[in-house]
Enzyme design. Structure first.
Site, PDB file in Angstrom:
ATOM      1  CB  SER A   1       9.236 -39.766  11.663  1.00  0.00           C
ATOM      2  OG  SER A   1       9.906 -39.899  10.503  1.00  0.00           O
TER       3      SER A   1
ATOM      4  CG  ASP B   1      10.488 -25.376  17.556  1.00  0.00           C
ATOM      5  OD1 ASP B   1       9.698 -25.291  18.359  1.00  0.00           O
ATOM      6  OD2 ASP B   1      11.147 -25.185  16.179  1.00  0.00           O
TER       7      ASP B   1
ATOM      8  CE  LYS C   1      12.956 -42.821  11.416  1.00  0.00           C
ATOM      9  NZ  LYS C   1      12.179 -41.570  11.499  1.00  0.00           N
TER      10      LYS C   1
END
Length: 527
Positions: free
Chosen positions: A298, A309, A323
């Site tokens: 999470s 990224d 998750k």
């Protein structure tokens, strides 16, 4: 070994499941009372009424309702959960970052409360309570014997802020009883386990969850490390099951350049919200490494995904949990609550890292076993990646969606099969219980030993190792540990240092042989 391996894995998986279910929330939501009535709601109400009024036996309808709510939520997804009113306080405290108490870590040892350590400068520390003391009673209420429960211990040791509790303690080292008055105060439940500068000049911060105080703690310790002129930062999110999403976002404000995308969320209506970094500039120009494993979930994955990224740092470890759902807490009006999934989140490149839950909650929570069986925990090329879920980072590197964050640098769970079993065993509570027992036999002697003497006491011969094996066998745990003796000894030393000295001493000792830290060392050396 396999005979005893899976029960251990199952117990750890269950604990992880509770953590993931209980802590993954984005914000507490206690408003909106305009619920509409429909025939399904009327049906349930009438069913409960009929049971109360007509059923032949007396039944506890509250427990029936609790089980019904749990069953309904289980049909949605693994992270929409029900929190009973008798559990909500402890869950809330863990996420608020504090509770009111006397400030001790303890075991219920041989039918008595044995103090492991008291929090430095906490209420018990100031009152003179010492490690090894037994708490016999609180305000006259007996707190030893087989009938004492955890609830009764909490009831008498916790209370309102600035209230006193009179404790009767037995000090084993002096063989005498003492009466001590302790003033209850707020006790922090810290998210940051440790922050220190390693010998090679790198900073290291270990975060165990994302609670309401996490960013404040992180920001404070990071500023302190920067004053020590660290060369890079290692952010350890291993075994961090997540927590408040906003805390992860605020941490990323300190790590990313201004206006870089942190996370995207899409709700039931298809509305997309893009969150970008405010760019505080606190730590944006030095190397950053994020450690993750199969239990990082999470909010931990939001950080790992944003760092990866945006090509801000290097993700080290093993594929994370997977998750990608966001929950809100909704109060049910009777002191209980639900955490309901209200959105999905995506990394800056557009990846959903939510793993599939189509096969049900049980299969979902058994994912660790599946990964182990497929060999993924030992080899990067065993990670199942769907080529159709390719995405690109800012600099054009290929990354994958589907089920967790795949690290840039893979690190096996062990050098060879079976090491993972021992590591899991050595991280369990049975180790700390054994070490406390050993210290308790000769606390005066241990109190006079230096750290080097403690290390030598465990490492120089097999006396402590053999005692530990015997302790396991007395608890019907049978492992062949001779070939992994050095791993076992290393963890035993760590626990002795933790109980006798400080968290800094524990981490300095354990990190010198940490496989992920060594992997980073190898990368830096090659450069």
């Amino acid at each position: 070994m396999r005979k005893f391996f899976w029960p251990l894995i199952v117990s750890i998986s269950l604990s992880l499941g509770i953590l993931l279910g209980g802590f993954i929330v984005s914000a507490s939501y206690r408003g909106k009372t305009g619920f509409y009535t429909n025939h399904n709601k009327l049906k349930l109400n009438r069913l409960i009424d009929f049971i109360e009024q007509e059923y032949v036996d007396n039944v506890d309808t509250d427990s029936i309702v609790d089980r019904t709510v749990t069953t309904i939520l289980e049909q949605l997804d693994p992270h929409s959960i029900y929190i009973a009113k008798n559990e909500l306080q402890s869950v809330t405290e863990s996420m608020q970052g504090s509770f009111v108490g006397i400030g001790i870590n303890y075991y219920y040892f041989n039918d008595s409360i044995a103090v492991i350590k008291d929090i430095v400068d906490g209420p018990s520390f100031k009152a003179g309570i010492k490690p090894g003391d037994r708490i016999i009673s609180a305000d006259g209420k007996v707190l030893f014997g087989k009938n004492v429960t955890t609830d009764s211990i909490s009831k008498y040791l916790r209370g309102d802020v600035n209230t006193n509790v009179q404790l009767e303690i037995y000090r084993k080292t002096a063989n005498k009883k003492l009466k001590v008055t302790v003033n209850r105060q707020p006790i922090p439940i810290k998210s940051v386990d440790i922050a220190l500068k390693l010998e090679d000049g790198r900073g290291y911060i270990k975060i165990n969850r994302f609670a309401s105080t996490t960013h404040e703690e992180f920001n404070t310790v990071l500023k302190d490390l920067l004053k020590q002129d660290i060369s890079s930062l290692i952010l350890d999110l291993r075994d961090n099951g997540g927590g408040y999403m906003d805390q992860a976002i605020r941490m990323l404000d300190d790590l990313l350049e201004k206006n870089q995308v942190i996370v995207k969320t899409i709700n039931k209506g298809g509305m997309e919200q893009v969150t970008k970094s405010k760019g505080t500039g606190l730590f944006t120009d030095k190397p950053l490494y994020v450690l993750i494993n199969e239990n990082s979930a999470s909010a931990s994955e939001i950080i790992a995904g944003a760092i990866q990224d945006n090509d801000r740092g290097t993700i080290v470890g093993r594929r994370s949990f997977g998750k990608g759902l966001v929950q809100r807490e909704l109060m049910l009006g009777d002191g209980s609550a639900i955490r309901l999934t209200t959105a999905r989140y995506y990394t800056p490149s557009g990846r959903s890292i939510q793993k599939s839950y189509k096969m049900g909650v049980e299969e979902y929570n058994n994912d660790f076993r599946t990964r182990y069986t497929h060999g993924e925990l030992y080899a990067a090329d065993s990670i199942k990646i769907a080529d159709s879920l390719q995405y690109k980072t800012l600099k054009g590197r290929v990354v994958y969606g589907g089920g967790g964050i795949v690290p840039d640098m893979f690190v096996s769970i062990g050098n060879k099969h079976g090491d993972d079993t021992i590591v899991l065993l050595m991280k369990s509570g049975i180790v700390s219980y054994f070490v406390f027992q050993e210290i308790d036999k000769a606390r005066d002697t241990f109190d006079k030993m230096s750290k080097d003497q403690v290390i030598d006491y465990v490492m120089s011969d097999d006396k402590v190792f053999k005692a530990y094996v015997k302790h396991l066998e007395s608890n019907k745990l049978f492992f062949k540990l001779d070939k992994r003796k050095q791993i076992v000894k290393r963890f035993l030393v760590g626990e002795f240092l933790s109980q006798l000295y400080t968290a800094e001493d524990y981490y300095h000792w354990m990190l010198t042989v940490d496989p992920m830290i060594k992997k980073i060392d190898e990368k830096v050396t090659k450069k």
